[in-house]
Design a protein around this motif. Structure first.
Motif, PDB file in Angstrom:
ATOM      1  N   ALA A   1       0.821  -1.071   0.134  1.00  0.00           N
ATOM      2  CA  ALA A   1       0.044   0.134   0.020  1.00  0.00           C
ATOM      3  C   ALA A   1       1.037   1.373  -0.046  1.00  0.00           C
ATOM      4  CB  ALA A   1      -0.830   0.138   1.148  1.00  0.00           C
ATOM      5  N   VAL A   2       1.727   1.420   0.944  1.00  0.00           N
ATOM      6  CA  VAL A   2       2.495   2.523   1.101  1.00  0.00           C
ATOM      7  C   VAL A   2       3.355   2.614  -0.385  1.00  0.00           C
ATOM      8  CG1 VAL A   2       4.838   3.497   2.105  1.00  0.00           C
ATOM      9  CG2 VAL A   2       3.031   2.351   3.233  1.00  0.00           C
ATOM     10  N   GLN A   3       4.184   1.638  -1.099  1.00  0.00           N
ATOM     11  CA  GLN A   3       4.741   1.747  -2.223  1.00  0.00           C
ATOM     12  C   GLN A   3       3.801   2.069  -3.412  1.00  0.00           C
ATOM     13  OE1 GLN A   3       5.986  -2.286  -2.464  1.00  0.00           O
ATOM     14  NE2 GLN A   3       8.018  -1.841  -1.612  1.00  0.00           N
ATOM     15  N   LEU A   4       2.504   1.904  -3.398  1.00  0.00           N
ATOM     16  CA  LEU A   4       1.519   2.464  -4.239  1.00  0.00           C
ATOM     17  C   LEU A   4       1.360   4.004  -4.111  1.00  0.00           C
ATOM     18  CD1 LEU A   4      -0.967  -0.483  -4.630  1.00  0.00           C
ATOM     19  CD2 LEU A   4       0.467   0.153  -6.507  1.00  0.00           C
ATOM     20  N   MET A   5       1.273   4.377  -3.043  1.00  0.00           N
ATOM     21  CA  MET A   5       1.106   5.653  -2.664  1.00  0.00           C
ATOM     22  C   MET A   5       2.211   6.584  -2.675  1.00  0.00           C
ATOM     23  SD  MET A   5      -1.067   5.685   1.383  1.00  0.00           S
ATOM     24  CE  MET A   5      -0.774   4.005   1.859  1.00  0.00           C
ATOM     25  N   THR A   6       3.415   6.070  -2.245  1.00  0.00           N
ATOM     26  CA  THR A   6       4.703   6.900  -2.272  1.00  0.00           C
ATOM     27  C   THR A   6       5.846   6.633  -3.238  1.00  0.00           C
ATOM     28  OG1 THR A   6       5.880   5.726  -0.820  1.00  0.00           O
ATOM     29  CG2 THR A   6       4.150   7.170   0.214  1.00  0.00           C
ATOM     30  N   GLY A   7       5.695   5.294  -3.781  1.00  0.00           N
ATOM     31  CA  GLY A   7       6.628   4.837  -5.039  1.00  0.00           C
ATOM     32  C   GLY A   7       7.926   4.354  -4.303  1.00  0.00           C
ATOM     33  N   SER A   8       7.794   4.116  -2.855  1.00  0.00           N
ATOM     34  CA  SER A   8       8.993   3.305  -2.271  1.00  0.00           C
ATOM     35  C   SER A   8       8.514   2.946  -1.193  1.00  0.00           C
ATOM     36  CB  SER A   8      10.077   4.383  -2.206  1.00  0.00           C
ATOM     37  OG  SER A   8       9.820   5.400  -1.227  1.00  0.00           O
ATOM     38  N   GLY A   9       9.417   2.186  -0.243  1.00  0.00           N
ATOM     39  CA  GLY A   9       9.084   1.740   1.007  1.00  0.00           C
ATOM     40  C   GLY A   9      10.134   1.654   1.785  1.00  0.00           C
TER      41      GLY A   9
ATOM     42  N   THR B   1      -7.142   0.187  -1.686  1.00  0.00           N
ATOM     43  CA  THR B   1      -7.270  -1.431  -1.320  1.00  0.00           C
ATOM     44  C   THR B   1      -7.362  -2.193  -2.651  1.00  0.00           C
ATOM     45  OG1 THR B   1      -8.425  -0.992   0.659  1.00  0.00           O
ATOM     46  CG2 THR B   1      -8.798  -3.201  -0.119  1.00  0.00           C
ATOM     47  N   GLU B   2      -8.166  -1.543  -3.650  1.00  0.00           N
ATOM     48  CA  GLU B   2      -8.349  -2.286  -4.988  1.00  0.00           C
ATOM     49  C   GLU B   2      -7.135  -2.500  -5.665  1.00  0.00           C
ATOM     50  OE1 GLU B   2     -11.101  -2.000  -8.975  1.00  0.00           O
ATOM     51  OE2 GLU B   2     -11.187  -0.718  -7.403  1.00  0.00           O
ATOM     52  N   GLY B   3      -6.247  -1.381  -5.428  1.00  0.00           N
ATOM     53  CA  GLY B   3      -4.902  -1.684  -6.088  1.00  0.00           C
ATOM     54  C   GLY B   3      -3.922  -2.373  -5.318  1.00  0.00           C
ATOM     55  N   VAL B   4      -4.075  -2.693  -3.988  1.00  0.00           N
ATOM     56  CA  VAL B   4      -3.455  -3.624  -3.281  1.00  0.00           C
ATOM     57  C   VAL B   4      -3.581  -4.944  -3.920  1.00  0.00           C
ATOM     58  CG1 VAL B   4      -2.763  -4.461  -1.045  1.00  0.00           C
ATOM     59  CG2 VAL B   4      -2.955  -2.136  -1.188  1.00  0.00           C
TER      60      VAL B   4
ATOM     61  N   SER C   1      -2.288  -5.796  -7.313  1.00  0.00           N
ATOM     62  CA  SER C   1      -1.036  -5.565  -7.808  1.00  0.00           C
ATOM     63  C   SER C   1      -0.509  -6.963  -7.384  1.00  0.00           C
ATOM     64  CB  SER C   1      -0.438  -4.552  -6.812  1.00  0.00           C
ATOM     65  OG  SER C   1      -0.418  -5.069  -5.446  1.00  0.00           O
ATOM     66  N   GLY C   2       0.755  -7.275  -8.337  1.00  0.00           N
ATOM     67  CA  GLY C   2       1.155  -8.329  -8.251  1.00  0.00           C
ATOM     68  C   GLY C   2       0.340  -9.802  -8.670  1.00  0.00           C
ATOM     69  N   LEU C   3      -0.744  -9.588  -9.117  1.00  0.00           N
ATOM     70  CA  LEU C   3      -1.492 -10.706  -9.640  1.00  0.00           C
ATOM     71  C   LEU C   3      -0.686 -11.639 -10.483  1.00  0.00           C
ATOM     72  CD1 LEU C   3      -5.249  -9.556  -9.670  1.00  0.00           C
ATOM     73  CD2 LEU C   3      -4.161 -11.034  -7.899  1.00  0.00           C
ATOM     74  N   ILE C   4      -0.845 -13.014 -10.432  1.00  0.00           N
ATOM     75  CA  ILE C   4      -0.057 -13.759 -11.350  1.00  0.00           C
ATOM     76  C   ILE C   4      -1.101 -14.673 -11.967  1.00  0.00           C
ATOM     77  CG2 ILE C   4       1.480 -15.760 -11.660  1.00  0.00           C
ATOM     78  CD1 ILE C   4       2.820 -13.297 -10.473  1.00  0.00           C
ATOM     79  N   THR C   5      -0.973 -14.665 -13.552  1.00  0.00           N
ATOM     80  CA  THR C   5      -2.030 -15.333 -14.216  1.00  0.00           C
ATOM     81  C   THR C   5      -1.505 -16.495 -14.891  1.00  0.00           C
ATOM     82  OG1 THR C   5      -1.229 -13.784 -16.371  1.00  0.00           O
ATOM     83  CG2 THR C   5      -3.428 -13.436 -14.861  1.00  0.00           C
ATOM     84  N   ILE C   6      -2.217 -17.392 -15.169  1.00  0.00           N
ATOM     85  CA  ILE C   6      -1.625 -18.623 -15.795  1.00  0.00           C
ATOM     86  C   ILE C   6      -1.036 -18.480 -17.182  1.00  0.00           C
ATOM     87  CG2 ILE C   6      -3.786 -19.641 -16.549  1.00  0.00           C
ATOM     88  CD1 ILE C   6      -2.976 -22.497 -15.229  1.00  0.00           C
ATOM     89  N   ASN C   7      -0.135 -19.055 -17.409  1.00  0.00           N
ATOM     90  CA  ASN C   7       0.595 -19.141 -18.761  1.00  0.00           C
ATOM     91  C   ASN C   7       0.190 -20.407 -19.478  1.00  0.00           C
ATOM     92  OD1 ASN C   7       1.945 -19.065 -21.168  1.00  0.00           O
ATOM     93  ND2 ASN C   7       3.633 -17.865 -20.189  1.00  0.00           N
ATOM     94  N   LYS C   8      -0.768 -20.325 -20.453  1.00  0.00           N
ATOM     95  CA  LYS C   8      -1.243 -21.698 -21.197  1.00  0.00           C
ATOM     96  C   LYS C   8      -0.280 -22.027 -22.366  1.00  0.00           C
ATOM     97  CE  LYS C   8      -5.855 -21.204 -19.721  1.00  0.00           C
ATOM     98  NZ  LYS C   8      -7.233 -20.984 -19.869  1.00  0.00           N
ATOM     99  N   GLU C   9       0.700 -21.458 -22.839  1.00  0.00           N
ATOM    100  CA  GLU C   9       1.591 -21.582 -23.927  1.00  0.00           C
ATOM    101  C   GLU C   9       2.644 -22.783 -23.316  1.00  0.00           C
ATOM    102  OE1 GLU C   9       4.019 -18.311 -25.216  1.00  0.00           O
ATOM    103  OE2 GLU C   9       2.927 -16.808 -24.187  1.00  0.00           O
ATOM    104  N   ASP C  10       2.667 -23.541 -24.248  1.00  0.00           N
ATOM    105  CA  ASP C  10       3.671 -24.662 -24.231  1.00  0.00           C
ATOM    106  C   ASP C  10       5.030 -24.159 -24.287  1.00  0.00           C
ATOM    107  OD1 ASP C  10       4.622 -27.273 -23.931  1.00  0.00           O
ATOM    108  OD2 ASP C  10       4.434 -27.826 -26.072  1.00  0.00           O
ATOM    109  N   LEU C  11       5.605 -23.581 -23.181  1.00  0.00           N
ATOM    110  CA  LEU C  11       6.929 -22.893 -23.430  1.00  0.00           C
ATOM    111  C   LEU C  11       8.023 -24.010 -23.561  1.00  0.00           C
ATOM    112  CD1 LEU C  11       6.833 -19.970 -20.976  1.00  0.00           C
ATOM    113  CD2 LEU C  11       6.834 -19.771 -23.294  1.00  0.00           C
TER     114      LEU C  11
ATOM    115  N   ARG D   1      -8.479  -1.020   5.994  1.00  0.00           N
ATOM    116  CA  ARG D   1      -8.111  -0.762   4.484  1.00  0.00           C
ATOM    117  C   ARG D   1      -7.328   0.416   4.614  1.00  0.00           C
ATOM    118  NH1 ARG D   1     -13.857  -0.314   1.557  1.00  0.00           N
ATOM    119  NH2 ARG D   1     -14.640   0.182   3.907  1.00  0.00           N
ATOM    120  N   PRO D   2      -6.214   0.489   3.820  1.00  0.00           N
ATOM    121  CA  PRO D   2      -5.237   1.726   4.006  1.00  0.00           C
ATOM    122  C   PRO D   2      -5.811   3.121   3.525  1.00  0.00           C
ATOM    123  CG  PRO D   2      -4.605   0.154   2.366  1.00  0.00           C
ATOM    124  CD  PRO D   2      -5.901  -0.465   2.950  1.00  0.00           C
TER     125      PRO D   2
END
Length: 681
Positions: A101-109, A161-164, A167-177, A122-123
């Motif tokens: 939350a602080v990083q989203l607000m200020t850019g650093s932590g 809170t929505e931003g928190v 942020s950092g959500l990981i989605t599934i990669n369906k490619e056959d890498l 909720r921040p």
């Protein structure tokens, strides 16, 4: 403690964390992070101050002294807020969310981390260190705004809170890498532009050791025969070991150096740094046989044994940067530094040569006429310049260290954070395994086993879950994915040097619990918190390899290894999916994913199973461990085994070594040298 004394304290007096206990007599009515504190905020409709720090944090102590010990600031906080103190090492889950939350607000932590939230957590506002004037104004402005225009505050909290949460959500990669050497080489080339080939580490100050980055680059340089990159890693190790960041008298590393030449450290000593650096220097010694790396391993483990080890085999968390001067004032680094006069008194006629060796001059000078011992010449350069034999120099160095250590032991020691954290203990357990594997010292194996038993007996519940903390015989906080990740990893490593299947079985049981309670079914990644945790505004997924590798990268590696041991296709597919999910991140910023890239190497290059079966298996294993072989998985038994990887491999009266890759096995051999040749082809 008397009843009257307890009554003077706030609620933190009932906690076990040394950091929280340090704040127990602040006039601020601090609460701990728990259901009761959060409910109190909702019942009273008060904003929450969440203040996060840790025992060895210098600026945390400064803000405490300036603001939290001030009666007028405390009154402002007590009248308008529910104030919650958090030890970030005990509650990395809370720290993670509000740092985000602080990083989203200020850019650093950073720490201290101070976040103001709605009564439901909720921040609304946050930052790091604030002066007393700044902090007072923030408290007044936000409490006034919440009283006069609560909808405005709530609206901002909803968006943040929505931003928190997103942020950092990981989605599934369906490619056959297809993980390949060319893609990896491109990533490493991108990474190289940020490396300091002259002084080691990154091209910046402050300089952090980042042991996992160096471990990956050491392995990569070996497997790809990249001499330039290997030279960079060894330069980094040399400069760190010679610098002020390394305690030249007592062993062990400080957190980081504030400059770009490893000279002036931030003097706190953390268990997790020293654990990983022992593993790194052990690996480097195994590859190079460079004596100075062996010395670092031995001295650092001596420091751990002397200052951070409990009788039951558990390890404490850290030593503070500050200690008391003769006049009783807390001051950073005072325990470790020297004046010329002190050194002259102790070393007498040897002072001149010592002065040259450790730069007791303008190069090594710090502040207040104090010097940080700092080497800039190699021993061979020094021998030539001062016409002294190697044997005589080594005797002198030992004599200097012995004398100065004795003098230093009479100083006021830095405070010890004596809480026990499962994840950090597992890192230290692994480092003892690595030291034993490389140096062959049985006492290191004994300490590893003692700690492994401590974790198993005290930190694993009957339902198979882990605790995160331990203090005074109590474990109170549910384990996080980092606890499972590092404990599983350490037990796998312990199995690989003992061939005792108890550790592998325990690792596998922990993995099954971890999958049942932490996995995100949408992406196949692991949440940081269990599905039993309900007090947080969101569940985060940790993927960036920082100073400590991310829980997800370690878990993916564990799944990969366990899939080999148990011929488990579910584990195999999970590990590959997790690596695939991260592929785009690697390309953008490879230095932030070094542990993931170690797993990538297992797919892009040959990865060998080495199974040793027979009554002489442990002796053969000791012989194999003389070689730096980062791309192998060891399995073995001295009798018949039910482990799938060992199936049908035991033959009475003979000991065979089986080398397999991608399901194809070479002819078994009895001679270790022949087996190693199969691995190095």
């Amino acid at each position: 403690m008397t009843k009257e004394k307890i009554e003077e304290a706030n609620d933190l007096i009932h906690e076990t964390s040394p950091y929280l206990l340090q704040h127990a007599y602040n006039p601020v009515d601090w609460k701990a992070w728990n259901k009761e504190s959060l409910k109190l905020a909702e019942d009273q409709n008060k904003l929450i101050v969440i203040s996060v720090g840790y025992s060895a944090c210098h600026w945390c102590h400064v803000m405490e002294e300036e603001s939290f010990e001030n009666d007028s600031v405390a009154k402002l906080m007590n009248d308008n807020f529910i104030s919650i103190k958090v030890d970030r090492e005990e509650r990395p889950d809370v720290d993670q969310i509000y740092m985000n939350a602080v990083q989203l607000m200020t850019g650093s932590g950073g720490w201290p981390l101070n976040c103001i939230t709605l009564p439901d957590g909720r921040p609304v506002f946050g930052g790091t260190y604030f002066t007393k004037v700044q902090w007072t104004k923030i408290l007044e402005d936000i409490s006034t705004l919440y009283k006069n225009d609560p909808d405005k505050v709530i609206g901002y909290a909803e968006r943040l809170t929505e931003g928190v949460q997103n942020s950092g959500l990981i989605t599934i990669n369906k490619e056959d890498l297809q993980f390949n050497s060319e893609a990896l080489e491109t990533m490493v080339n991108l990474w190289e532009s940020s490396l300091d080939f002259q002084r080691g580490g990154q091209k910046r100050a402050p300089k952090f050791p980042m042991p996992n980055n160096l471990n990956f680059l050491l392995r990569y340089s070996f497997q790809y025969e990249n001499k330039n990159l290997q030279e960079y890693v060894l330069t980094s190790l040399d400069k760190m070991a010679n610098g002020g960041i390394y305690d030249q008298i007592g062993g062990g590393f400080s957190r980081y150096s504030v400059d770009d030449r490893w000279h002036v450290p931030h003097f706190e000593k953390m268990l997790y740094d020293n654990a990983q650096l022992v593993s790194l220097y052990a690996n480097a010694y195994q590859l190079t046989q460079k004596e100075s790396y062996k010395i670092v391993v031995i001295e650092t483990l001596d420091f751990i044994d002397r200052e951070l080890t409990q009788e039951d085999g558990a390890f404490y968390s850290s030593l503070d940067a500050d200690s008391k001067t003769k006049s009783g004032e807390l001051e950073e680094g005072v325990f470790y530094v020297w004046t010329k006069e002190e050194l002259q008194t102790v070393l007498k006629s040897d002072f001149e040569i010592f002065k040259a060796y450790y730069n007791v001059n303008t190069t090594g000078k710090w502040e207040k006429n104090h010097y940080i011992l700092y080497k800039t010449k190699t021993n061979s350069e020094f021998l030539t310049a001062y016409n002294i034999s190697e044997e005589d120099l080594n005797k002198k160095i030992l004599d200097w260290k012995t004398k100065l250590f004795k003098v230093r032991s009479h100083r006021n020691r830095p405070r010890t954070d004596d809480k026990v954290l499962t994840s950090w203990n597992a890192l230290m357990l692994k480092s003892y395994v690595d030291a034993y594997r490389v140096l062959g010292d049985k006492t290191y194996l004994d300490k590893a086993i003692k700690n492994a038993k401590f974790i198993k007996e005290n930190q694993i519940n009957k339902d198979g879950s882990l605790f995160h903390n331990y203090k005074n015989g109590k474990s109170t906080i549910e384990g996080f994915s980092e606890d499972y990740a590092h404990t599983i990893s350490a037990y796998i490593e312990l199995y690989q040097v003992t061939l005792n299947e108890e550790w592998l079985l325990t690792a596998n049981a922990l993995m099954k619990y971890n999958i049942a309670h932490f996995v995100d079914n949408k992406s196949g990644m692991f949440y940081f918190t269990s599905d039993t945790e309900t007090n947080l505004i969101t569940r985060k997924i940790e993927v960036i390899d920082n100073v400590i590798p991310s829980s997800n990268s370690v878990l993916a590696d564990n799944l990969f290894k366990l899939s080999h041991y148990y011929s488990d296709n579910e584990y195999r597919d999970m590990a590959k999916q997790m690596l695939s999910n991260m592929n785009n991140q690697f390309k953008k910023s490879p230095s932030g994913y070094s542990n993931w890239l170690s797993l990538y190497l297992n797919y892009s290059n040959p990865y060998y199973e080495v199974a040793i079966s027979g009554t002489n298996a442990l002796n053969k294993l000791d012989e194999i461990n003389q070689y730096y072989l980062p791309n192998i998985l060891i399995a073995g038994s001295t009798s018949d085994s039910d482990l799938p990887i060992m199936e049908s491999r035991f033959i009475e009266d003979d000991t065979y070594i089986y080398v397999c890759v991608n399901g194809a096995c070479r002819l078994p051999v009895e001679n270790t040298k022949e087996a190693v040749e199969q691995l190095l082809k």
